[in-house]
Structure formats: C-alpha cells, structure tokens
Scaffold this motif. Structure first.
Motif, PDB file in Angstrom:
ATOM      1  N   VAL A 178     -11.139  -7.251  14.500  1.00 41.45           N
ATOM      2  CA  VAL A 178     -10.088  -6.933  13.538  1.00 41.45           C
ATOM      3  C   VAL A 178      -8.755  -7.329  14.156  1.00 41.45           C
ATOM      4  O   VAL A 178      -8.448  -6.914  15.275  1.00 41.45           O
ATOM      5  N   PHE A 188      -8.597  -0.046  12.083  1.00 42.02           N
ATOM      6  CA  PHE A 188     -10.037  -0.124  12.306  1.00 42.02           C
ATOM      7  C   PHE A 188     -10.326  -1.170  13.377  1.00 42.02           C
ATOM      8  O   PHE A 188      -9.526  -2.072  13.627  1.00 42.02           O
ATOM      9  N   THR A 204      -4.522  -8.679   2.605  1.00 41.44           N
ATOM     10  CA  THR A 204      -5.193  -7.769   3.523  1.00 41.44           C
ATOM     11  C   THR A 204      -5.079  -6.342   2.971  1.00 41.44           C
ATOM     12  O   THR A 204      -3.990  -5.900   2.626  1.00 41.44           O
ATOM     13  N   GLY A 205      -6.212  -5.684   2.887  1.00 41.32           N
ATOM     14  CA  GLY A 205      -6.199  -4.288   2.420  1.00 41.32           C
ATOM     15  C   GLY A 205      -6.091  -4.146   0.918  1.00 41.32           C
ATOM     16  O   GLY A 205      -5.906  -3.027   0.411  1.00 41.32           O
ATOM     17  N   CYS A 249     -12.057  -9.646   4.082  1.00 40.72           N
ATOM     18  CA  CYS A 249     -10.699  -9.279   4.516  1.00 40.72           C
ATOM     19  C   CYS A 249     -10.175 -10.312   5.524  1.00 40.72           C
ATOM     20  O   CYS A 249     -10.859 -10.639   6.486  1.00 40.72           O
ATOM     21  N   CYS A 277      -4.443  -5.763  10.207  1.00 42.26           N
ATOM     22  CA  CYS A 277      -5.183  -4.663   9.567  1.00 42.26           C
ATOM     23  C   CYS A 277      -4.223  -3.567   9.092  1.00 42.26           C
ATOM     24  O   CYS A 277      -3.338  -3.146   9.830  1.00 42.26           O
ATOM     25  N   VAL A 278      -4.399  -3.144   7.842  1.00 39.81           N
ATOM     26  CA  VAL A 278      -3.555  -2.067   7.316  1.00 39.81           C
ATOM     27  C   VAL A 278      -4.323  -0.750   7.240  1.00 39.81           C
ATOM     28  O   VAL A 278      -3.834   0.238   6.689  1.00 39.81           O
ATOM     29  N   GLY A 279      -5.538  -0.760   7.765  1.00 38.59           N
ATOM     30  CA  GLY A 279      -6.310   0.484   7.833  1.00 38.59           C
ATOM     31  C   GLY A 279      -6.823   0.967   6.497  1.00 38.59           C
ATOM     32  O   GLY A 279      -6.960   2.171   6.280  1.00 38.59           O
ATOM     33  N   CYS A 280      -7.151   0.030   5.589  1.00 35.51           N
ATOM     34  CA  CYS A 280      -7.609   0.462   4.270  1.00 35.51           C
ATOM     35  C   CYS A 280      -8.997   1.101   4.342  1.00 35.51           C
ATOM     36  O   CYS A 280      -9.379   1.871   3.468  1.00 35.51           O
ATOM     37  N   GLY A 281      -9.755   0.746   5.363  1.00 35.21           N
ATOM     38  CA  GLY A 281     -11.063   1.365   5.565  1.00 35.21           C
ATOM     39  C   GLY A 281     -12.212   0.657   4.884  1.00 35.21           C
ATOM     40  O   GLY A 281     -13.361   1.070   4.993  1.00 35.21           O
ATOM     41  N   LEU A 282     -11.911  -0.456   4.173  1.00 31.70           N
ATOM     42  CA  LEU A 282     -12.973  -1.131   3.429  1.00 31.70           C
ATOM     43  C   LEU A 282     -14.111  -1.584   4.340  1.00 31.70           C
ATOM     44  O   LEU A 282     -15.285  -1.414   4.007  1.00 31.70           O
ATOM     45  N   CYS A 283     -13.778  -2.167   5.501  1.00 30.36           N
ATOM     46  CA  CYS A 283     -14.850  -2.721   6.339  1.00 30.36           C
ATOM     47  C   CYS A 283     -15.829  -1.619   6.743  1.00 30.36           C
ATOM     48  O   CYS A 283     -17.047  -1.813   6.711  1.00 30.36           O
ATOM     49  N   SER A 289      -8.108  -9.955   7.789  1.00 26.01           N
ATOM     50  CA  SER A 289      -7.922  -9.379   9.135  1.00 26.01           C
ATOM     51  C   SER A 289      -9.231  -9.277   9.887  1.00 26.01           C
ATOM     52  O   SER A 289      -9.242  -8.984  11.077  1.00 26.01           O
TER      53      SER A 289
HETATM   54  S1  SF4 Z   1      -9.589  -1.638   7.535  1.00 21.95           S
HETATM   55 FE1  SF4 Z   1     -10.964  -3.420   7.576  1.00 21.95          FE
HETATM   56  S2  SF4 Z   1     -10.921  -4.223   5.498  1.00 21.95           S
HETATM   57 FE2  SF4 Z   1      -9.145  -2.854   5.701  1.00 21.95          FE
HETATM   58  S3  SF4 Z   1      -7.453  -4.158   6.373  1.00 21.95           S
HETATM   59 FE3  SF4 Z   1      -8.400  -3.385   8.248  1.00 21.95          FE
HETATM   60  S4  SF4 Z   1      -9.907  -4.964   8.799  1.00 21.95           S
HETATM   61 FE4  SF4 Z   1      -9.354  -5.325   6.664  1.00 21.95          FE
END
Ligand code: SF4
Ligand code: SF4
Length: 718
Positions: free
Chosen positions: A654, A615, A414-415, A634, A658-664, A636
């Motif tokens: 989500v 997110f 994840t992330g 992802c 979620c680690v808040g990477c922001g990809l989505c 998550s």
């Molecule tokens: S921000 Fe989005 S892509 Fe990133 S870890 Fe959370 S759900 Fe997954």
C-alpha cells in the motif's frame, strides 16, 4: 465544490479603468456582468463547470445587482429559463457542456428558437471535443443549423472573447434569435487579461421587477404562430443577423503578403493555426502572418459577401474546420459557386475528417496545402522540412526518455466509495454467473474499464435504468442498472425509476449516493442536503423513490463489501417482482478529503488528538497472487519486489496515497482472500492514555518479537 473561487470572484467587481488578469472562464463571467444580464442558469459539465462554480461563489455580487442565478436541474431546465427573454427585454445566459447538454436541452431550444427572443439570449457551451474529451464526439454546429440558432466560436484571446460576449447579446437582439457561443477546453482555462468596463445593472431584475405580464400569441409555439415564426426566421432574422455580423466586423480578416492563397478558419482554432504557421516560417509568435486569414468568430450563419470578398482573386483557400461533417467546407464551396468564383477550396483532403486539430495535425495539413497551392515567394523546401523537423524532435525526446511514458487510464480516485460496489458485483458474479450491467454516466462509468469491466452499455446521463428496459425481459437473470445521484436528479427519476415502476419492470437498480455531482467537480444536488446558497433542502433519495412507488428499497454503506454482496444477491434472487433499488451510500472521497483536511489541520494546530487510519500488507503473509488488486483496483494498492529471497512473486503493498477507506481489508474478508492486510491507526497529539498503551504494547510485542529477533516499530506518531 472541486474548487473555490471565493477569492477570484473579487475580480468580477472590477470596473472601467481597471485590468482583469485571470482564467478564461472567469473572464467570460465578467463579460456577462458587463453585458447587463438579468438571469444566469446552467448545468455543470466540463469545460464550463467553473462558470457555474464562479457564480455560486459570487452570490453577493449577483444579489447586489439583482441578477437571478439558478443551478438548474438539468440542461433542459436551463434552456427553458430563457423563456424570460421571449416576452421581455431581459438579457440572460445559460451554460452547459455540449453536445450532450445540448441533446438534453434540444426540446426547449427548438421552441426558444422558433418563438424568438426580445432580450439578448446567450447559450455558453463547453465544446467537449477532441483529446481529453469525455463524451461522444459530435459537433454543436448541427443543432445551430437545424434550429437556426447563431453559433459563435470566438478567437481565444481574452479581450476578443469579452468583446464578442457583449456583441453576442446585441446580435441576439438585432435578429431576435438566441446565440450559442462555444468554448473549447483550452480557451476556458487559458489565462490572460483585458481592460474592464463597469458591470451593467439589468433594467429588469430581482431589484427592479415588472408589474404586468405580456401576452403575444405570436410568441406561442402553436399553429398558426409556428408558420409565421418559420417565415420570420428566413425573411427577417437571418438577413438581420448577417447584416449585424458584417457591420460590426464580428469575423476578422488578417492580411498577409501571400495574397494568392488564404485560410478560412473557425475562430477558436486561431491560436493553433498561428502556431502551425509559425513552425512553417510563415508567422511569428505575435500573430504576424504571411498567409491571409479569415477567422470566423461566427461559424453559423456564414455571410456570403464576406466569403466571396476573402476568396475573390485567390487561387486556393484552405478551410480549417475541426470535426465532421464538413459543414463549413460544403457551405463555402456552395457560396463560391453561386458567386461564380473559381477559387479552389481545400479542406478535409489535407486535414483529417475527424479528431482534434492540435498544432501538430494542423502543421502537417497546412504544410500539404502550401506545398500543393505553391504561393509565390514561399520557400517550399523549408515548408516541407518543418513537419519532419518536429517529428524528429519528438523522436529525440522519446529516445531521451528511454521508455515510453506509461499510460494512465482513467479510474476511480483512491478511496472512492463507488469502487467497493463493483468489487461486490464481481463477487456476486462468482456465485450467480455473469450479469448484464446497464451502466450510466458519472464517476461510476469507470467500472466499464479494467480491472472491473462491468458495464455492457452507456446510453446517457441518468439513463442507466431506462437502457435496461428491453434487455431485462430478454434475460433469464435480473439485469443490474447503475445510476448516480447526479443522474437520478438530472432525469433518471422520471425516465428510469418512474418508467420501471409504471411498467412493473423486474430489475435491480443501484443508485450511487455520494452526495454531489462528483465527476464535474462536486457541485451540490438536491440530495446533498443544501443548495449552493447553503440553504437546507430536506430532499432525500429515499423519500423521492418511496413517493414514486418503489417498495423494495435498501440502503447499504458502500464500504461494507460483505453487506453489499448479501444485499445484491438478495435483490437478484428474491421472489419479489418489480423494481428493487439499493441506495449505495458513502460520501465522495475527494469531497470528503477536501472537507476534512482543513478541519484536521486546525485540530493539529490546536494540539488536539487526531487519529488517521492507514492500511498495509504484511509481506510475509502476502502470497503474491494479487487477487486483492484485481478485486479492488485501488491505485494505492500496488506491488513491490518480494523481500524474501526464496520467493519470486512481487508482493502487494500500500503506497502513501492510501486514505484508509478500508476497502482492501473488506474485500480480502468478503472474498476470503489471504489475511495479509492490517490496519494502522496513526495517532497525532497522543493523549496520556495513548502513551501508556503504546508503551505497554511495545513491551508485549517486543517480548514476543525478541524471540524472532525483531524490534517493533513506533505505534504512536509525534
Ligand atoms: S484502504 Fe486499501 S483500498 Fe482504501 S485507499 Fe488504502 S489501499 Fe486503497
Ligand atoms: S470524484 Fe469522488 S466519486 Fe468520483 S471517482 Fe473520485 S472519489 Fe469517486
């Protein structure tokens, strides 16, 4: 590193009269110290990465004893370290994952084996074979035979393993030959205990240095020495090894009352064989066994007298040899014919030719052997019933579970910072059409799996770019090669980048710069910025590439999907010929989380303000087409039932991982998907300003929402 052994390494200081309790890989490390090694090196790879990690954490112990430890650049470099034992009576050990690492090391290994050694030389191998393995399924046995390096496969019981490590150095010295010792994944992680000895200070070391070098033409691998070396292997080293193995009882015979049959097995399979025999009512849980066993702790070379002595007087003997080809079975058959013994050898006819010999496989095979060989005094009905009983239990367990356990295909964490690159490639393909992707080894190999399925070939670690050499000129569109930073330093810089610049290949290379060899447990590499001693290295990928002559070079933060799409498109379409390299940069998420978590905990304990980003998906906006999931993959990002009774498609959501990477959010933006993603900053230990702003926001949102009959959720955490 994935795991810190800082506490465990204290056990390496234990001495005579004390008992070690712990994991197999730590026990092997302790055995090396008890054997008086002068040097240790290696390259990380499951299941022996932890041996390298333990030694990195044990630097003060190694320094005190004068032992040189090196995190080698690759397995070839590790094998070449053993040159120290060719001329000097220095014991040394190197470690890597086999067979892939052995492939890389094979040039140095051939030379080492030909020259022979004065000091005991041990090559510790993680034999990554069978269920859960991550590499091509081959055996190390072939390497041992072709170079004439002895191969040990110790019975997985800690006192025995430790004893055999010590004996391996003696065997090496007695026969002037390096010794390989293979450990399966379970043996490395098996816990146990053994009575310790004092660590042995090496006679030659960093603390006790030599004054003058030795020169011996006979140790150089050039004719005429190589001819003499080959003769020496046959005439002196092999007989010496067999004599040592026999005289020191390295292989073990376990007697049983069913004397007309027997089992010859690789030592490493002993526990599984005993478990299978236990299920058949022919052994107990403590290893008391009715069938005589010959456990080969040394699988190459075999000792003809031992084989003949064990098989003599037996009607049938089963050979339990995991994997193919059936080297042992063929060799044992040949030995018996030469000894004029007519014992029937059974092996791959009752056991599978390929695949791991887990207890269930062995249960079926040994049951067939017992039924076929009909030893006197065995209840054959009970033997025949055992596999059916186990199958019935499995069936019952499956029924109780109700539904099959869902499959868990391997994927990026994840992330993970590498996932966005493949989202970007997917988006580029929408405009440019399908691209040939030359994949490589590393976490990024997961790109070949769903949902990306990007990667047309995998040829070896660091070989992504080299594997595109003949594909590139055969395509009307540029080929994209992938390489990790680990792969780059392992060999990709020379075999891939230098080769492509030299040959003026018109191609695109993406280098994943996440800072570590992440797939093996976040070990440091040259571009981490520091070595395992935490000393700064000053090495960077950019400087290395520029030094080699790469001109078209861009660095992009992986999470910026839009920018990555733009840069990739530019690399694919620019009129500039030659190699175009994109350094895709962001820290491995697992390493990042491990680094940040203790910091955040300390900040919270100190009452400092901490902001965590998460997110989410707005249920009302989500259209339920799930293209965000297909484009990011992802774990998550999942689905839940649609809260709107008038809509049927499950909506994206989500989860807590979620680690808040922001990809989505980035993907939704770059791919112009629905605007359903929102970002939430969770503030802990809020400041006065946070509280004021929170109150204000609540009032504004409340006023707006009251019209729609809604109450805003708290925006500031406790
Ligand atoms: S921000 Fe989005 S892509 Fe990133 S870890 Fe959370 S759900 Fe997954
Ligand atoms: S270990 Fe690091 S690089 Fe590998 S998949 Fe996980 S986050 Fe990505």
């Amino acid at each position: 590193m994935e795991r810190s052994f800082a506490k465990d390494v204290e056990k390496l200081k234990l001495g005579a009269g004390e008992t070690f309790h712990g994991e197999g890989i730590l026990a092997i490390t302790k055995a090396l110290l008890q054997s008086g090694v002068s040097y240790v090196g290696g390259y990380q790879g499951a299941p022996v990465s932890h041996l390298m990690d333990v030694l990195s954490d044990a630097q003060d112990i190694l320094d005190d004893m004068g032992i040189h430890f090196e995190a080698s650049a690759n397995e070839a470099a590790a094998a070449a370290m053993c040159a120290a034992s060719i001329n000097y009576p220095m014991r040394g050990a190197v470690v890597w994952k086999s067979t892939v690492g052995t492939n890389v090391a094979s040039d140095a290994l051939s030379n080492l084996a030909s020259a022979g050694v004065k000091g005991g030389t041990l090559i510790v191998l993680g034999e990554d074979y069978g269920e859960g393995a991550s590499i091509i399924q081959e055996r190390t046995h072939a390497f041992a035979m072709k170079s004439q390096i002895w191969l040990m496969d110790p019975r997985p019981q800690q006192p025995k393993v430790v004893e055999l490590v010590e004996k391996a150095f003696e065997l090496s010295e007695a026969s002037s030959t390096p010794v390989m010792m293979e450990f399966r994944i379970r043996a490395c992680h098996m816990h146990g205990s053994f009575a310790c000895k004092d660590n042995r200070r090496p006679a030659i070391s960093r603390n006790a240095v030599m004054e003058s070098p030795s020169f011996d033409m006979g140790r150089i691998c050039l004719p005429p020495s190589t001819y003499a070396q080959e003769q020496d292997k046959i005439e002196r080293r092999l007989p010496a090894a067999r004599a040592f193995i026999r005289e020191h009882g390295l292989n073990e015979v376990f007697d049983g009352d069913l004397a007309d049959v027997g089992i010859i097995l690789q030592g490493g399979l002993y526990n599984s064989v005993i478990r299978a025999l236990q299920q058949l009512g022919l052994a107990d849980g403590f290893g008391e066994c009715r069938v005589p066993l010959l456990a080969l702790n040394v699988t190459y070379p075999l000792v003809p007298e031992e084989i003949a002595a064990f098989c003599g007087g037996k009607r049938a003997v089963l050979v339990v040899e995991e994997g193919q080809p059936d080297y042992l079975e063929q060799a044992i058959n040949a030995l018996l014919r030469k000894a004029d013994l007519d014992t029937t050898i059974v092996g791959k006819d009752v056991l599978p030719m390929a695949g791991e010999y887990v207890a269930e496989v062995l249960l079926a095979g040994i049951a067939r052997f017992i039924e076929g060989s009909v030893p006197e005094g065995v209840d054959l009905e009970a033997v025949a019933a055992a596999p059916a009983r186990v199958a019935e239990l499995k069936q019952r367990a499956a029924e109780l579970l109700g539904a099959p356990v869902p499959k868990r295909p391997p994927s990026f964490c994840t992330g993970c910072p590498e996932r966005p690159v493949f989202s970007a490639i997917k988006l580029v393909e929408k405009d440019l059409g399908k691209i040939h992707i030359a994949a490589d080894i590393g976490c990024h190999t997961f790109s070949t799996l769903a949902p990306f399925n990007l990667g047309n070939s995998v040829l070896g670690y660091g070989l992504g770019l080299a594997s595109a050499a003949a594909v590139s000129p055969a395509f009307g569109k540029r080929v994209v090669s992938i390489m990790g930073d680990g792969g780059l330093w392992h060999n990709g810089l020379a075999s891939g980048v230098a080769g492509a610049v030299f040959n003026q290949t018109d191609s695109v290379l993406v280098i994943m710069n996440n800072g570590y060899t992440s797939a093996t447990g976040q070990q440091y590499i040259p571009s981490t910025g520091k070595n395992f001693r935490e000393q700064p290295t000053g090495m960077t990928i950019r400087r290395a590439l520029e030094g080699i002559g790469v001109k078209w070079l861009k660095t992009v933060t992986t999470y910026r999907v839009g920018e990555m799409v733009k840069t990739l498109t530019q690399a694919m379409t620019t009129k500039t010929l030659g190699l175009k390299v994109i350094i895709a940069e962001s820290e491995c998420q697992i390493a990042r989380q491990r680094r940040l978590k203790p910091l955040v905990r300390r900040q919270l304990e100190a009452g400092r303000r901490v902001v965590r980003t998460r997110f989410g998906v707005d249920d009302e906006v989500c259209t339920g087409d799930h293209s965000c999931i297909r484009l990011s993959g992802c774990p998550s990002l999942t689905v839940k039932p649609n809260p709107d009774p008038l809509r049927r498609d499950p909506v994206a959501t989500v989860d807590q991982g979620c680690v808040g990477c922001g990809l989505c959010g980035e993907v939704a933006d770059a791919a112009a998907l629905c605007p359903s993603f929102y970002r939430a900053d969770i503030v802990q230990n809020p400041s006065r300003l946070d509280l004021v702003m929170d109150g204000l926001r609540r009032r504004v949102i409340g006023a707006l929402a009251n019209g729609a009959g809604k109450v805003p959720e708290a925006a500031v955490g406790p």
